[in-house]
Design an enzyme around this catalytic site. Sequence first.
Site, PDB file in Angstrom:
ATOM      1  N   ASP A  39      52.082  42.936  74.369  1.00 35.78           N
ATOM      2  CA  ASP A  39      50.747  43.386  73.781  1.00 35.78           C
ATOM      3  C   ASP A  39      50.751  44.649  73.342  1.00 35.78           C
ATOM      4  O   ASP A  39      50.804  45.691  73.716  1.00 35.78           O
ATOM      5  CB  ASP A  39      49.585  43.180  74.748  1.00 35.78           C
ATOM      6  CG  ASP A  39      48.164  43.092  74.193  1.00 35.78           C
ATOM      7  OD1 ASP A  39      47.903  44.245  73.456  1.00 35.78           O
ATOM      8  OD2 ASP A  39      47.537  42.222  74.462  1.00 35.78           O
ATOM      9  N   GLU A  41      49.936  48.269  70.858  1.00 35.32           N
ATOM     10  CA  GLU A  41      48.784  48.957  70.408  1.00 35.32           C
ATOM     11  C   GLU A  41      49.298  49.698  69.288  1.00 35.32           C
ATOM     12  O   GLU A  41      50.790  50.100  69.137  1.00 35.32           O
ATOM     13  CB  GLU A  41      48.314  49.881  71.456  1.00 35.32           C
ATOM     14  CG  GLU A  41      47.741  49.314  72.853  1.00 35.32           C
ATOM     15  CD  GLU A  41      46.550  48.503  72.367  1.00 35.32           C
ATOM     16  OE1 GLU A  41      45.933  48.739  71.511  1.00 35.32           O
ATOM     17  OE2 GLU A  41      46.356  47.554  73.105  1.00 35.32           O
ATOM     18  N   ASP A 152      50.742  40.087  67.071  1.00 34.14           N
ATOM     19  CA  ASP A 152      51.782  41.223  67.766  1.00 34.14           C
ATOM     20  C   ASP A 152      53.135  40.776  67.006  1.00 34.14           C
ATOM     21  O   ASP A 152      53.760  42.060  66.561  1.00 34.14           O
ATOM     22  CB  ASP A 152      51.861  41.107  69.185  1.00 34.14           C
ATOM     23  CG  ASP A 152      50.377  41.407  69.855  1.00 34.14           C
ATOM     24  OD1 ASP A 152      50.249  42.554  70.119  1.00 34.14           O
ATOM     25  OD2 ASP A 152      49.717  40.454  70.059  1.00 34.14           O
ATOM     26  N   HIS A 209      42.178  47.583  75.841  1.00 35.49           N
ATOM     27  CA  HIS A 209      43.017  48.295  74.892  1.00 35.49           C
ATOM     28  C   HIS A 209      44.069  49.196  75.081  1.00 35.49           C
ATOM     29  O   HIS A 209      44.441  50.085  74.285  1.00 35.49           O
ATOM     30  CB  HIS A 209      42.101  48.496  73.432  1.00 35.49           C
ATOM     31  CG  HIS A 209      41.137  47.600  72.926  1.00 35.49           C
ATOM     32  ND1 HIS A 209      41.552  46.617  72.369  1.00 35.49           N
ATOM     33  CD2 HIS A 209      39.621  47.466  72.896  1.00 35.49           C
ATOM     34  CE1 HIS A 209      40.435  45.791  71.714  1.00 35.49           C
ATOM     35  NE2 HIS A 209      39.391  46.390  72.351  1.00 35.49           N
ATOM     36  N   ASP A 214      46.475  45.294  79.228  1.00 34.93           N
ATOM     37  CA  ASP A 214      46.132  43.911  78.463  1.00 34.93           C
ATOM     38  C   ASP A 214      47.330  43.210  78.646  1.00 34.93           C
ATOM     39  O   ASP A 214      46.924  42.024  78.821  1.00 34.93           O
ATOM     40  CB  ASP A 214      46.000  44.218  76.973  1.00 34.93           C
ATOM     41  CG  ASP A 214      44.818  45.002  76.608  1.00 34.93           C
ATOM     42  OD1 ASP A 214      43.906  45.083  77.717  1.00 34.93           O
ATOM     43  OD2 ASP A 214      44.746  45.575  75.298  1.00 34.93           O
ATOM     44  N   CYS A 488      46.608  14.700  -1.003  1.00 33.88           N
ATOM     45  CA  CYS A 488      47.635  14.698  -0.817  1.00 33.88           C
ATOM     46  C   CYS A 488      48.248  13.263  -1.545  1.00 33.88           C
ATOM     47  O   CYS A 488      47.331  12.567  -2.320  1.00 33.88           O
ATOM     48  CB  CYS A 488      47.992  14.409   0.707  1.00 33.88           C
ATOM     49  SG  CYS A 488      47.470  12.812   1.423  1.00 33.88           S
ATOM     50  N   CYS A 490      48.810  10.478  -0.460  1.00 30.99           N
ATOM     51  CA  CYS A 490      47.893   9.388   0.029  1.00 30.99           C
ATOM     52  C   CYS A 490      46.416   9.051  -0.601  1.00 30.99           C
ATOM     53  O   CYS A 490      45.926   8.134  -0.203  1.00 30.99           O
ATOM     54  CB  CYS A 490      47.914   9.136   1.782  1.00 30.99           C
ATOM     55  SG  CYS A 490      49.498   9.305   2.379  1.00 30.99           S
ATOM     56  N   CYS A 513      50.203  16.199   5.022  1.00 27.90           N
ATOM     57  CA  CYS A 513      49.436  15.115   5.012  1.00 27.90           C
ATOM     58  C   CYS A 513      48.640  15.072   6.355  1.00 27.90           C
ATOM     59  O   CYS A 513      49.211  15.369   7.305  1.00 27.90           O
ATOM     60  CB  CYS A 513      50.322  13.871   4.916  1.00 27.90           C
ATOM     61  SG  CYS A 513      49.705  12.083   4.818  1.00 27.90           S
ATOM     62  N   CYS A 525      53.321  10.931   3.628  1.00 32.66           N
ATOM     63  CA  CYS A 525      53.579  10.785   2.406  1.00 32.66           C
ATOM     64  C   CYS A 525      54.324  12.109   2.086  1.00 32.66           C
ATOM     65  O   CYS A 525      54.773  12.282   1.021  1.00 32.66           O
ATOM     66  CB  CYS A 525      52.504  10.813   1.409  1.00 32.66           C
ATOM     67  SG  CYS A 525      51.137  12.267   1.591  1.00 32.66           S
TER      68      CYS A 525
END
EC number: 3.1.-.-
Length: 555
Positions: A39, A41, A152, A209, A214, A488, A490, A513, A525
């Site tokens: 554990d 810190e 941890d 803590h 712990d 064009c 066409c 085209c 075309c």
Amino acid sequence: MTTKRLAKELGLLRQRSASSSAQRSSVCKQRFSFLIIIDFESTCWREKSSSGQEIIEFPAVLLSVCSGAVESEFHSYVQPQERPVLSAFCTELTGITQDQVDSAPPLHVVLSRFSRWLRSLQEERGVVFLTDSSGAAPSAQLCAFVTWSDWDLGVCLLYECKRKQLSVPEALKNWIDLRATYKLFYNRKPKGLRGALLDLGIEFTGREHSGLVDARNTALLAQRMMTDGCQLSITSPERRAQVKPRPHTRPSGLRERHTHLTNVKNSRDTHTNTNTHLTNVKNSRDTHTNTHTHLTSVKNTRDTHTHTNTHLTNVKSSRDAHTRLPALMNGSIRARHTHTQQTCANSSDTHIASASVCEVLVSPYTLLSVAHTHTHLQARSAALAGLSDTTYDPESPAPCWQDGELLVEEEEPSSYDDVILGAEPEEATPSEPRRCVSSSVFKTPPPLLRSGPLSPLTHSLGRIAAPLSVHAHTHALKQKVKVTSPLCVCGRRARRLTVGNGGPNHGRVFYCCPRRRSNTHTHTCDFFQWESGVLQNTLSMLTTHTPAAAHTHLR
């Protein structure tokens, strides 16, 4: 009847004896003979901090699974190197003073001492870890590491070793997450280490803590869980924290400076999944916005400021002059990185609300007459020229994002003993406002200069007699007349496209085209003509014919 006799008749004594032996047998049936509870810190601050946390206390407790006793302990304070001064919040939370960490060795020395302590356990008790269990003797005592959470070994130690270029011991790459095991076994979420002990009727002893305290309480919890029948197993074998490096390259939508936008179709289903903010301007006859469009989708627009230098191929559009967002790259929408970037310059003369990454495209079939003032055109040309010379820089110090989502890779949330940690508030130093530079994907190529002046254009349109580019002729002609696409072979109206291959003709407009080449049933075309040729014919007709005849011909 005595109490003892009544207890025997009820079977209470036998039941206790049987229960105690069953508990001992269940504990001894565990896979691991020893558990090492860790554990850490670390440095912490009341507010969040960009700097990483450093271990300041390194405790380890050796627990015998069968006996439930703590047989050995390892404890050492660690001197932080990145931020050696502890915060007042850290001292208040952990109880570790500045003098204790100043006189402590750094992390690499503590890791070396911890490795020697593990070797001594292997020699004295025959402890074997998962890394070397394959070639161990049958009588070897298997050992595993236990932590209250993945923080941890999976976050704190891993990240610090990476920053300091230290190697993590192989034995510490496998561990048991006791909090996750507790949640699965008891089917409830614990409220911290103290809450988990209280739920099982165990009182937390010592100062909370504190790393060593712990670790001892975590050993009590592990022993109780094994007594209740919980089989401990490795929860994260060789687990690493998923560290995703921040991209130092351009986003996928901004990688190429001259991006070819292909197959831009005029369909309603194109932009349903885009994340960009699209502004629909409907039935507007004259749009004079100084914001230069938040990637605007203009519908039924009769007049819009549009550049013809956008890199497009195969632009498909209808005659309704619908504007579509040119954000399709190879048939897929790249809208994740098309964020609008705002110009943050402190200028009172130029008011630019935002600069678009992609310019708006208007249907090129019809070019309608525009009546604008010369001042407005100059202001817009200057603004677009400034945008075209900028590039996207992911390392810019102060990017200004507007109307977009900034996607940030976030680290998987983990807990540090259920305490919110952060950085102490620092004094704000006054500084000058940063100047952000807007970015643009597309850079307008330099105009192609013609070899000689066009005197007819000078007399008819009121321009100065100077060499002008094709784009200048196009812009001047669009302000005066309508230009219809030629027919064009066409018999169809030719399609107006722009060259976007980055070659010498990059940015030039041509007609071809309208039929698709991919259609096997019909044949094109092969009609092709530059727009400059069409404009030359139109200008020559303007000079040779009367204005009425020229106007009739252009229509």
